[in-house]
Design a protein around this motif. Sequence first.
Motif, PDB file in Angstrom:
ATOM      1  N   MET A   1       0.847  -1.208   0.000  1.00  0.00           N
ATOM      2  CA  MET A   1       0.000   0.000   0.000  1.00  0.00           C
ATOM      3  C   MET A   1       0.880   1.255   0.000  1.00  0.00           C
ATOM      4  SD  MET A   1      -2.858   1.065   2.803  1.00  0.00           S
ATOM      5  CE  MET A   1      -1.633   1.260   4.066  1.00  0.00           C
ATOM      6  N   ALA A   2       0.468   2.212  -0.790  1.00  0.00           N
ATOM      7  CA  ALA A   2       1.230   3.461  -0.837  1.00  0.00           C
ATOM      8  C   ALA A   2       1.115   4.181   0.503  1.00  0.00           C
ATOM      9  CB  ALA A   2       0.704   4.354  -1.949  1.00  0.00           C
ATOM     10  N   LEU A   3       2.186   4.894   0.893  1.00  0.00           N
ATOM     11  CA  LEU A   3       2.130   5.660   2.135  1.00  0.00           C
ATOM     12  C   LEU A   3       1.262   6.902   1.935  1.00  0.00           C
ATOM     13  CD1 LEU A   3       3.038   6.094   5.013  1.00  0.00           C
ATOM     14  CD2 LEU A   3       5.113   7.181   4.147  1.00  0.00           C
ATOM     15  N   LEU A   4       1.465   7.558   0.813  1.00  0.00           N
ATOM     16  CA  LEU A   4       0.659   8.747   0.488  1.00  0.00           C
ATOM     17  C   LEU A   4       0.129   8.580  -0.926  1.00  0.00           C
ATOM     18  CD1 LEU A   4      -0.164  11.726   1.314  1.00  0.00           C
ATOM     19  CD2 LEU A   4       1.819  12.446  -0.020  1.00  0.00           C
ATOM     20  N   GLU A   5      -1.155   8.804  -1.049  1.00  0.00           N
ATOM     21  CA  GLU A   5      -1.749   8.636  -2.369  1.00  0.00           C
ATOM     22  C   GLU A   5      -2.653   9.815  -2.688  1.00  0.00           C
ATOM     23  OE1 GLU A   5      -3.767   4.906  -2.806  1.00  0.00           O
ATOM     24  OE2 GLU A   5      -4.295   5.350  -4.883  1.00  0.00           O
ATOM     25  N   LEU A   6      -2.426  10.415  -3.843  1.00  0.00           N
ATOM     26  CA  LEU A   6      -3.275  11.514  -4.307  1.00  0.00           C
ATOM     27  C   LEU A   6      -4.169  10.966  -5.403  1.00  0.00           C
ATOM     28  CD1 LEU A   6      -0.418  14.178  -4.659  1.00  0.00           C
ATOM     29  CD2 LEU A   6      -1.681  13.517  -2.602  1.00  0.00           C
ATOM     30  N   ARG A   7      -5.479  11.124  -5.222  1.00  0.00           N
ATOM     31  CA  ARG A   7      -6.413  10.570  -6.197  1.00  0.00           C
ATOM     32  C   ARG A   7      -7.185  11.675  -6.883  1.00  0.00           C
ATOM     33  NH1 ARG A   7      -9.122   5.656  -2.838  1.00  0.00           N
ATOM     34  NH2 ARG A   7      -7.174   4.555  -2.350  1.00  0.00           N
ATOM     35  N   ASP A   8      -6.906  11.839  -8.162  1.00  0.00           N
ATOM     36  CA  ASP A   8      -7.662  12.755  -9.019  1.00  0.00           C
ATOM     37  C   ASP A   8      -7.788  14.147  -8.399  1.00  0.00           C
ATOM     38  OD1 ASP A   8      -8.758  13.062 -11.455  1.00  0.00           O
ATOM     39  OD2 ASP A   8     -10.809  12.617 -10.814  1.00  0.00           O
ATOM     40  N   LEU A   9      -6.648  14.662  -7.930  1.00  0.00           N
ATOM     41  CA  LEU A   9      -6.625  15.917  -7.193  1.00  0.00           C
ATOM     42  C   LEU A   9      -6.680  17.107  -8.144  1.00  0.00           C
ATOM     43  CD1 LEU A   9      -6.479  16.060  -4.134  1.00  0.00           C
ATOM     44  CD2 LEU A   9      -4.030  16.490  -4.319  1.00  0.00           C
ATOM     45  N   ASN A  10      -7.566  18.068  -7.834  1.00  0.00           N
ATOM     46  CA  ASN A  10      -7.709  19.275  -8.647  1.00  0.00           C
ATOM     47  C   ASN A  10      -7.687  20.516  -7.776  1.00  0.00           C
ATOM     48  OD1 ASN A  10      -8.347  18.718 -11.642  1.00  0.00           O
ATOM     49  ND2 ASN A  10      -9.533  17.161 -10.517  1.00  0.00           N
ATOM     50  N   LYS A  11      -7.059  21.572  -8.298  1.00  0.00           N
ATOM     51  CA  LYS A  11      -7.082  22.858  -7.596  1.00  0.00           C
ATOM     52  C   LYS A  11      -7.051  23.982  -8.625  1.00  0.00           C
ATOM     53  CE  LYS A  11      -6.809  25.766  -4.176  1.00  0.00           C
ATOM     54  NZ  LYS A  11      -7.944  25.907  -3.230  1.00  0.00           N
ATOM     55  N   HIS A  12      -7.977  24.902  -8.496  1.00  0.00           N
ATOM     56  CA  HIS A  12      -8.010  26.085  -9.367  1.00  0.00           C
ATOM     57  C   HIS A  12      -7.685  27.319  -8.551  1.00  0.00           C
ATOM     58  CE1 HIS A  12     -10.051  24.384 -12.971  1.00  0.00           C
ATOM     59  NE2 HIS A  12     -10.484  23.488 -12.089  1.00  0.00           N
ATOM     60  N   PHE A  13      -6.915  28.233  -9.115  1.00  0.00           N
ATOM     61  CA  PHE A  13      -6.810  29.588  -8.568  1.00  0.00           C
ATOM     62  C   PHE A  13      -7.406  30.502  -9.616  1.00  0.00           C
ATOM     63  CE2 PHE A  13      -2.987  28.061  -6.060  1.00  0.00           C
ATOM     64  CZ  PHE A  13      -3.668  28.073  -4.851  1.00  0.00           C
ATOM     65  N   GLY A  14      -8.639  30.942  -9.412  1.00  0.00           N
ATOM     66  CA  GLY A  14      -9.310  31.690 -10.469  1.00  0.00           C
ATOM     67  C   GLY A  14      -9.420  30.808 -11.691  1.00  0.00           C
ATOM     68  N   GLY A  15      -8.963  31.298 -12.827  1.00  0.00           N
ATOM     69  CA  GLY A  15      -9.047  30.509 -14.048  1.00  0.00           C
ATOM     70  C   GLY A  15      -7.865  29.579 -14.235  1.00  0.00           C
ATOM     71  N   LEU A  16      -6.919  29.629 -13.283  1.00  0.00           N
ATOM     72  CA  LEU A  16      -5.687  28.867 -13.444  1.00  0.00           C
ATOM     73  C   LEU A  16      -5.845  27.485 -12.825  1.00  0.00           C
ATOM     74  CD1 LEU A  16      -3.053  29.876 -14.728  1.00  0.00           C
ATOM     75  CD2 LEU A  16      -2.153  30.189 -12.416  1.00  0.00           C
ATOM     76  N   HIS A  17      -5.636  26.465 -13.638  1.00  0.00           N
ATOM     77  CA  HIS A  17      -5.777  25.097 -13.168  1.00  0.00           C
ATOM     78  C   HIS A  17      -4.417  24.616 -12.675  1.00  0.00           C
ATOM     79  CE1 HIS A  17      -8.283  21.223 -14.011  1.00  0.00           C
ATOM     80  NE2 HIS A  17      -7.897  21.322 -12.766  1.00  0.00           N
ATOM     81  N   VAL A  18      -4.074  24.901 -11.419  1.00  0.00           N
ATOM     82  CA  VAL A  18      -2.703  24.666 -10.942  1.00  0.00           C
ATOM     83  C   VAL A  18      -2.437  23.204 -10.600  1.00  0.00           C
ATOM     84  CG1 VAL A  18      -2.050  26.943 -10.138  1.00  0.00           C
ATOM     85  CG2 VAL A  18      -3.493  25.512  -8.698  1.00  0.00           C
TER      86      VAL A  18
END
Lengths: 240, 353
Positions: A1-18
């Motif tokens: 098992m992974a220690l840390l797993e990011l699943r389909d993570l999204n973050k927007h700053f205004g129009g910027l898809h960072v």
Amino acid sequence: MALLELRDLNKHFGGLHVTNSVNLAFEPGEIHCLIGPNGAGKSTLFRLILGEHQPGSGDIFFAGDNITHLKSFARIARGLSVKFQVPGVFKGLSVRQNLEIALQRTHRAAELDREIDRLLAFLGLEAERNQTAGNLSHGQKQWLEIGMATSLKPRLLLLDEPTAGMSPEETFQTGEMVQRLNAEGMTVVAIEHDMAFVRQVAQRVTVLHLGQVFAQGSIDEIVADERVAAIYLGQAHHHA
Amino acid sequence: MSLMSLFHHLEGPQTKGRGPAFWAAFGVALLAALAYPLFSDGYTVGNTAYFFVWVFIALSLCLIWGYGGALSFGQTAFFGIAGYGYGILTLNFGAAYGFTLIAVLIAIAIAAVVALLLGYFMFFGRIEGVFLGIVTLAVTLMLERFMAQTAGPEWRIGAARLNGFNGMSGMPPITIPWFDGPIVLVADIGLYYFILALVIFVYLGLRILVNSSFGNVIVAIRENPERAEMLGYDIRKYQLINFVIGAALAGLSGVLYTAWGQYITPSSMGMTSAALPLIWVAVGGRSDLTSTLIGTLVVLAGFQALTIYGSQYALVVMGVLLVLTVLIAPNGLVLGAMNVIGRIGARTKRERP
């Protein structure tokens, strides 16, 4: 098992898809480097992992638990720890006090002094024990903060540009420090621009570009990847 | 925590002054303060006690601002709440059976509860820096405005008329029940010793607090809140607890002020009242308890002397003093002087090993 797993993570700053649909798994015991041109979203990814930013969507799993909505301090208590990009030491306090504050939450008073001595030796800062942290050299500040971050005995250590502003010699020493911590069982994820450092420590490398996972592999595979070279060159071209 | 480790924390990295030399000086100052009434008259001693009344609000600001890094303009609000609280309680229930002492505690508790509510919204709402100052100032000025319009007879709580701008008066002084009749602490020698004991108790207690692990986290938050949180501390909780402790101390000043003069007015929560503690603390040295204590008493005594000789200018001089401090010794004049003494002491020690 992974220690840390990011699943389909999204973050927007205004129009910027960072952070753009990032799926990443960090395995226990590895040293994993995150690289990518400026603005690739590396530091944002750290801030999402630490809970300083909330993702727009997606989940973060640490040791099998969903920590997406935990407060930062609670994530630290579970075994995450970080060294920031800009040295985050307590500038007005002595080196000793910096370490004491890091240690006192998890150590009893009787053990504090021994543990502080051990850390000072590990960091090579014995002579600076009573020095005000703000008066340390840039490299020493970085080391002190690495010491504070590792004093928590985290399961996963996040390092945001641990060698920024260091001489090649200091960079090498930092690499050795990271390898020693890893040998003791600490999983390390480092954001780094210094390719000598990446080559020295990384067991796996992930390239981020425009908020997405662009490539992943060993350092040799990444260096040989022409697409990776192209985004760095494209960036350079952009700046010119 | 054992008693020994409590005493151990009387000295530490967060407080100036350590070792036999410092405690000898402390002892001499204490003896002088204890002996002083023998060489003076009750009226003068009572006036000196008035200076000591303000020490607690100064130390509260030192704790919240100097140690915690959160500039609070609201200490006067807690001062006023506790002051009015004491008045309302004692005007209604009198001074018999030691009730004034209970009223002191209840009044301080009310101030602390208000701080808990206000602080919760500020710190858990992540209000920081200058905005903390603005919110707390707004609260204190709002209270002043509100109390100033309570002149009508409908503004009463039980037997206590709030009395608008003229303020509330006629509450009993602190009264201690005793075997051969109660001791009434009017502004005289008795009250002086009572307040002096509190000053020493609070000063030593705060030294222990700021050198404890709690104090470590408080100064860590001042230095770098993000780093402190990323060491696993819920910094909002620490800030809130510190704020409540500070409010209680400011409340203690308010109660003692009201009991000392047997009156309190809305202007005790006004702009001038809110600004003065800032000046004492800044001039003394906000990041050190001892510097704040000394600075507050010296500036207050100077202010009093100026008021007698030219009342109009005293406040202007205070402003000039603040500006000079910021320009010459931004960490405080007393603290700067203590640092110089410390360096000279260290040098002579090195030269005569």
